[in-house]
Design a protein around this motif. Sequence first.
Motif, PDB file in Angstrom:
ATOM      1  N   VAL A  16       2.574 -79.316 -46.788  1.00  0.00           N
ATOM      2  CA  VAL A  16       2.167 -78.937 -45.107  1.00  0.00           C
ATOM      3  C   VAL A  16       3.375 -78.959 -44.260  1.00  0.00           C
ATOM      4  CG1 VAL A  16       0.693 -79.893 -43.369  1.00  0.00           C
ATOM      5  CG2 VAL A  16      -0.110 -79.816 -45.698  1.00  0.00           C
ATOM      6  N   THR A  17       3.447 -77.910 -43.412  1.00  0.00           N
ATOM      7  CA  THR A  17       4.594 -78.031 -42.670  1.00  0.00           C
ATOM      8  C   THR A  17       4.416 -78.184 -41.176  1.00  0.00           C
ATOM      9  OG1 THR A  17       4.024 -75.603 -42.034  1.00  0.00           O
ATOM     10  CG2 THR A  17       5.768 -75.936 -43.764  1.00  0.00           C
ATOM     11  N   LYS A  18       3.444 -78.780 -40.710  1.00  0.00           N
ATOM     12  CA  LYS A  18       2.936 -79.395 -39.457  1.00  0.00           C
ATOM     13  C   LYS A  18       3.547 -80.868 -39.545  1.00  0.00           C
ATOM     14  CE  LYS A  18      -1.072 -76.274 -38.441  1.00  0.00           C
ATOM     15  NZ  LYS A  18      -2.521 -76.444 -38.082  1.00  0.00           N
ATOM     16  N   ILE A  19       4.347 -81.291 -38.830  1.00  0.00           N
ATOM     17  CA  ILE A  19       4.826 -82.597 -38.951  1.00  0.00           C
ATOM     18  C   ILE A  19       4.721 -83.400 -37.754  1.00  0.00           C
ATOM     19  CG2 ILE A  19       6.498 -81.638 -40.255  1.00  0.00           C
ATOM     20  CD1 ILE A  19       8.696 -81.674 -38.173  1.00  0.00           C
ATOM     21  N   ALA A  20       3.858 -83.034 -36.655  1.00  0.00           N
ATOM     22  CA  ALA A  20       3.650 -83.573 -35.576  1.00  0.00           C
ATOM     23  C   ALA A  20       3.042 -84.924 -35.886  1.00  0.00           C
ATOM     24  CB  ALA A  20       2.715 -82.865 -34.428  1.00  0.00           C
ATOM     25  N   GLN A  21       3.231 -85.881 -35.279  1.00  0.00           N
ATOM     26  CA  GLN A  21       2.803 -87.437 -35.363  1.00  0.00           C
ATOM     27  C   GLN A  21       3.025 -88.077 -36.757  1.00  0.00           C
ATOM     28  OE1 GLN A  21      -1.350 -87.433 -34.014  1.00  0.00           O
ATOM     29  NE2 GLN A  21      -0.607 -87.567 -31.790  1.00  0.00           N
ATOM     30  N   THR A  22       3.874 -87.412 -37.730  1.00  0.00           N
ATOM     31  CA  THR A  22       4.242 -87.964 -39.035  1.00  0.00           C
ATOM     32  C   THR A  22       5.564 -88.611 -38.895  1.00  0.00           C
ATOM     33  OG1 THR A  22       5.456 -85.990 -39.811  1.00  0.00           O
ATOM     34  CG2 THR A  22       2.777 -86.096 -40.078  1.00  0.00           C
ATOM     35  N   PRO A  23       5.849 -89.355 -40.038  1.00  0.00           N
ATOM     36  CA  PRO A  23       7.360 -89.790 -39.855  1.00  0.00           C
ATOM     37  C   PRO A  23       8.359 -88.738 -39.979  1.00  0.00           C
ATOM     38  CG  PRO A  23       5.986 -91.296 -41.404  1.00  0.00           C
ATOM     39  CD  PRO A  23       5.072 -90.004 -40.980  1.00  0.00           C
ATOM     40  N   ASP A  24       8.089 -87.765 -40.847  1.00  0.00           N
ATOM     41  CA  ASP A  24       9.023 -86.613 -41.009  1.00  0.00           C
ATOM     42  C   ASP A  24       9.208 -85.989 -39.552  1.00  0.00           C
ATOM     43  OD1 ASP A  24       8.769 -85.927 -44.245  1.00  0.00           O
ATOM     44  OD2 ASP A  24       7.139 -86.669 -43.316  1.00  0.00           O
ATOM     45  N   GLY A  25       8.377 -85.770 -38.857  1.00  0.00           N
ATOM     46  CA  GLY A  25       8.337 -85.245 -37.699  1.00  0.00           C
ATOM     47  C   GLY A  25       9.226 -85.996 -36.488  1.00  0.00           C
ATOM     48  N   SER A  26       8.899 -87.259 -36.533  1.00  0.00           N
ATOM     49  CA  SER A  26       9.556 -88.244 -35.933  1.00  0.00           C
ATOM     50  C   SER A  26      10.912 -88.076 -36.114  1.00  0.00           C
ATOM     51  CB  SER A  26       9.022 -89.745 -35.890  1.00  0.00           C
ATOM     52  OG  SER A  26       9.548 -90.647 -34.945  1.00  0.00           O
ATOM     53  N   PHE A  27      11.409 -88.449 -37.325  1.00  0.00           N
ATOM     54  CA  PHE A  27      12.671 -88.161 -37.800  1.00  0.00           C
ATOM     55  C   PHE A  27      13.495 -86.931 -37.293  1.00  0.00           C
ATOM     56  CE2 PHE A  27      16.458 -87.883 -40.573  1.00  0.00           C
ATOM     57  CZ  PHE A  27      17.082 -89.180 -40.333  1.00  0.00           C
ATOM     58  N   TYR A  28      12.812 -85.960 -37.556  1.00  0.00           N
ATOM     59  CA  TYR A  28      13.246 -84.464 -36.843  1.00  0.00           C
ATOM     60  C   TYR A  28      13.533 -84.689 -35.535  1.00  0.00           C
ATOM     61  CZ  TYR A  28      13.421 -79.590 -36.499  1.00  0.00           C
ATOM     62  OH  TYR A  28      13.870 -78.201 -36.011  1.00  0.00           O
ATOM     63  N   ASP A  29      12.816 -85.282 -34.762  1.00  0.00           N
ATOM     64  CA  ASP A  29      12.944 -85.488 -33.053  1.00  0.00           C
ATOM     65  C   ASP A  29      14.021 -86.256 -32.713  1.00  0.00           C
ATOM     66  OD1 ASP A  29      11.127 -83.348 -32.418  1.00  0.00           O
ATOM     67  OD2 ASP A  29       9.593 -84.940 -32.438  1.00  0.00           O
ATOM     68  N   LEU A  30      14.296 -87.522 -33.818  1.00  0.00           N
ATOM     69  CA  LEU A  30      15.358 -88.474 -33.674  1.00  0.00           C
ATOM     70  C   LEU A  30      16.576 -87.559 -33.691  1.00  0.00           C
ATOM     71  CD1 LEU A  30      15.850 -91.732 -33.278  1.00  0.00           C
ATOM     72  CD2 LEU A  30      15.841 -91.481 -35.774  1.00  0.00           C
ATOM     73  N   GLN A  31      16.703 -86.910 -34.650  1.00  0.00           N
ATOM     74  CA  GLN A  31      18.029 -86.317 -34.839  1.00  0.00           C
ATOM     75  C   GLN A  31      18.266 -85.222 -34.172  1.00  0.00           C
ATOM     76  OE1 GLN A  31      20.189 -87.467 -37.371  1.00  0.00           O
ATOM     77  NE2 GLN A  31      18.854 -89.309 -37.350  1.00  0.00           N
ATOM     78  N   ASN A  66      17.745 -85.785 -30.770  1.00  0.00           N
ATOM     79  CA  ASN A  66      18.187 -86.592 -29.998  1.00  0.00           C
ATOM     80  C   ASN A  66      19.808 -86.985 -30.101  1.00  0.00           C
ATOM     81  OD1 ASN A  66      16.145 -86.605 -28.294  1.00  0.00           O
ATOM     82  ND2 ASN A  66      15.251 -88.864 -28.810  1.00  0.00           N
ATOM     83  N   ALA A  67      19.973 -87.164 -31.455  1.00  0.00           N
ATOM     84  CA  ALA A  67      21.319 -87.493 -32.141  1.00  0.00           C
ATOM     85  C   ALA A  67      22.310 -86.665 -31.471  1.00  0.00           C
ATOM     86  CB  ALA A  67      21.093 -87.920 -33.431  1.00  0.00           C
ATOM     87  N   LEU A  68      21.749 -85.098 -32.001  1.00  0.00           N
ATOM     88  CA  LEU A  68      22.810 -84.237 -31.798  1.00  0.00           C
ATOM     89  C   LEU A  68      22.986 -84.082 -30.044  1.00  0.00           C
ATOM     90  CD1 LEU A  68      21.428 -81.331 -34.230  1.00  0.00           C
ATOM     91  CD2 LEU A  68      23.538 -82.958 -34.265  1.00  0.00           C
ATOM     92  N   SER A  69      22.109 -84.019 -29.431  1.00  0.00           N
ATOM     93  CA  SER A  69      22.125 -84.405 -27.851  1.00  0.00           C
ATOM     94  C   SER A  69      23.103 -85.384 -27.395  1.00  0.00           C
ATOM     95  CB  SER A  69      20.811 -84.406 -27.251  1.00  0.00           C
ATOM     96  OG  SER A  69      19.841 -83.469 -27.352  1.00  0.00           O
ATOM     97  N   VAL A  70      22.879 -86.494 -28.054  1.00  0.00           N
ATOM     98  CA  VAL A  70      24.060 -87.731 -27.728  1.00  0.00           C
ATOM     99  C   VAL A  70      25.309 -87.144 -28.119  1.00  0.00           C
ATOM    100  CG1 VAL A  70      24.797 -89.967 -28.054  1.00  0.00           C
ATOM    101  CG2 VAL A  70      22.287 -89.459 -28.056  1.00  0.00           C
ATOM    102  N   LEU A  71      25.816 -86.718 -29.142  1.00  0.00           N
ATOM    103  CA  LEU A  71      26.910 -86.348 -29.731  1.00  0.00           C
ATOM    104  C   LEU A  71      27.599 -85.113 -28.949  1.00  0.00           C
ATOM    105  CD1 LEU A  71      26.701 -86.547 -33.444  1.00  0.00           C
ATOM    106  CD2 LEU A  71      27.813 -88.218 -31.862  1.00  0.00           C
ATOM    107  N   ASP A  72      26.669 -84.183 -28.508  1.00  0.00           N
ATOM    108  CA  ASP A  72      27.078 -82.962 -27.647  1.00  0.00           C
ATOM    109  C   ASP A  72      27.331 -83.792 -26.356  1.00  0.00           C
ATOM    110  OD1 ASP A  72      27.029 -80.014 -26.915  1.00  0.00           O
ATOM    111  OD2 ASP A  72      25.769 -80.808 -25.333  1.00  0.00           O
ATOM    112  N   GLN A  73      26.943 -84.714 -25.659  1.00  0.00           N
ATOM    113  CA  GLN A  73      27.254 -85.251 -24.482  1.00  0.00           C
ATOM    114  C   GLN A  73      28.531 -86.031 -24.667  1.00  0.00           C
ATOM    115  OE1 GLN A  73      24.099 -87.209 -22.361  1.00  0.00           O
ATOM    116  NE2 GLN A  73      25.507 -88.707 -21.277  1.00  0.00           N
ATOM    117  N   CYS A  74      29.078 -86.672 -26.097  1.00  0.00           N
ATOM    118  CA  CYS A  74      30.270 -87.110 -25.988  1.00  0.00           C
ATOM    119  C   CYS A  74      31.421 -85.931 -26.272  1.00  0.00           C
ATOM    120  CB  CYS A  74      30.222 -87.734 -27.473  1.00  0.00           C
ATOM    121  SG  CYS A  74      28.922 -89.305 -27.643  1.00  0.00           S
ATOM    122  N   GLY A  75      30.918 -84.624 -26.295  1.00  0.00           N
ATOM    123  CA  GLY A  75      32.093 -83.512 -26.293  1.00  0.00           C
ATOM    124  C   GLY A  75      32.300 -83.158 -27.788  1.00  0.00           C
TER     125      GLY A  75
END
Length: 826
Positions: free
Chosen positions: A473-488, A490-499
């Motif tokens: 199943v490729t619907k990942i909303a409200q699953t641990p897989d989907g949450s981790f995807y969103d976490l990463q 965010n992680a890329l947004s942080v590193l982008d802000q770091c330059g």
Amino acid sequence: MSFGGFLEKHLMMRVQSSAWVPVAWSLPMQLDKLASILQRVESFYDGIGGIVGYHAKSLQLIAASSEPGGFSDYPTEQQKGESKLHVPKAVDLTGEQGMERAQQAVAQGIRAMPYMAEVYPVGGAGDRLGLCCDVTGECLPAAMLKYCGRTMLEGLIRDLQGREFLYYKLTGTQLTTPVAIMTSDAKGNHSHIQSLLDEMDWFGRGKDSFKLFRQPLVPVISVEDGRWLLADPLKPMLKPGGHGAIWKLMLDEGVFDWLGDKHSRRAALVRQISNPMAGSDSTLLALAGCGDTRGASFGFMSCDRHVGAAEGMNVLQESKRWTAEGWKYDYGVSNIEYTEFERLGITDQAVDGCSSTSCFPANTNVLYVGLSAAEAVVKEAVATSCSEKLMPGLIFNLKKMVNYLDPLSGVESKVRAGRMECTMQNMADYLVDSYDTPLDLESEAGDSLSTFLVYNSRQKVTSSAKKKREPGVTKIAQTPDGSFYDLQRNALSVLDQCGMSPLPDLGSVEEYLQRGPGGVFLFHPALGPLWNVIAQKIEGGSMAQGSELVLEVAEIQMKNVQLSGSLRVHANNLIGHSSARASFRGETSAHATASWEGIENGAPHHLDGAHTNFRGETSAHAKLAGESSARTTASWEGVENGAPHHLHPLGTEGKSNLKSSVISHNTETYASQAGARSSSSEASFLDSLASIDLTAGSSEDEATDSEQRLHLSSSACGRVRLNNVVVQNKSVNWEDPSNLYWKHQLTRHEGVEIKLLGRSEFEAADVTLMGSHTFEVPNGYRMVVSEGASGNVVTECFTLPSDHPTWEWQYNMTADGAMTLDCITH
């Protein structure tokens, strides 16, 4: 027939001879268990008639809906007189203007921290996760889900530690925020939470800083005939009755008194166990700041919502009602559950014809609550036996199908059944503001109300892990897989802000599920938690596709680090030291301090640690997965001309007895005073913090000698400086099908790992680290890694000064909330 007689007849029915009965089944024992269950239900629902009241109200909710789809106690327009729903006015933290608002809200949130508490409703069964113990096969509650290598409850405490460390770095004062946790008996939830807290030594916070209180389980009722479903003879099928039970329980169990009288807290942040994203960046501090600024009774952290999404929405309710004194106009920000839209005649409309975003923002159950206001509502509800106030937002979901094996007949079937539930966020319905005349919604409502809404980008507010993703199943909303995807994301947004540039490409959802994320970046919240703080600790550099960066460290300076591979940093003294020991989880205190032999006749020192040796020997035991040949795992690998490196004393400190300086753990709390504040606004902000009475409600002096206590300390932290460092290795084995990314369970071909034991420092500059390296720095030492003349890695170790680190971050904040960091060298 009375309700009591109906239930008695059903529950006491004899088991048919064909039905299975356990050998150990004992009628007196089962009756005792049944009485214990019913007593808790009777006690909790005493305000509406106990067990009979629960059953009667449930039947009322069921009967009131002729069509499946659910019914609730949300008032209709006829019940409320005249009622209208408006899009609520919000404190918007998005965009450039939102950044300035966020800074100001964060500043106030930091000021409010000595008066804030945390409340976690973690009693949910988490049936949709299908979580089981890998060893015993036992069903586990949602709180025990291992996310990024640790339970969800640990994640919430880490977020709290990050904010407390931020406060400490600004003020030099340690806070221990009281935490109230609502558990239940579903799937052994309470005992699992209790055991976890014991195992983690109460996270070094002291047992007295936690208050656990249990939510009663309630009977599951058949929609068809109103009977209680039975799990076994004389044993009703039970489920938690919704997180709205939390308010009455906080009164019954003395939680309001514990927070207010003992800890002098006036408000609390409430967040659910299933949403690890709420701790991102400024979200929680800004919510607390906005609530404290206006002395609010209740607040919501909200974000954008997709039309048709199965989640509630925040609204501004306007109600007109007639009283003996004439017309009154009530206003309040509240929540409407998505199951109630149709019944209430709500059309889920988009902001415009070209958008899929709803005009109403999402309810995320990230909440601010004024404790005295909530307590007053519950006390009034008890005094008046008002079920709506006692259990806000009552609903009975008629859509749910329950797989059920009738123990009386032995017949397995699927029936429509449910239980009466209530929602904690609808406490706001009873904290409205009343006016004699209507408000101008544009100019007044939202600014003057005691309920409020803060709006932030969705990626910083919510991405839950509530249900298991089925294979394929490729619907990942409200699953641990989907949450981790969103976490990463965010992680890329942080590193982008770091330059950092370039950065890994996370890929589409389909690509992510097939091959994993394009890279992994995980960090302890104490690194920030504010993203602009992290951006001052990490400057520039790059992260290649397929790389992994893990920073379990708060004090780090990274400049122009080029990462193509795996780099992991772990400090066991991450934000301070323990009053009893400092060790990695699962390691003994002796291993953590890594005792050294004393220096005699100029001979080099060797570590006793199992994974580290001085001579650069190979170690098959420490090989990473996927390697076929032995590799070097020494902490000091740069051996020139076959001679091992010697320890070089740093100043006069190096002349002291080496063994004693390493083994003795420095427990001194040190707050740097180096460097004058750069402006009067910074001084005024810190002066305002200094004026706060931090002794009120403090339980620090109540700790017993045997308790593990974490003492925040700038000098006792492990710290890392990386300048112009290139890291190249084969990294994670992305092809390994056993990788479970959201658990951070990965196999690696190669990697660089830096372990900081106790009060230690690691520094590398102008060096290339090729392949696998493990650097383990013992307590009381500073390791310096550089590049030798022939391109080899040269490692030297120096003793640290006894009373301060060689460098540290000094945090400064102006009156408007702008955060700046200065790197102070000692």
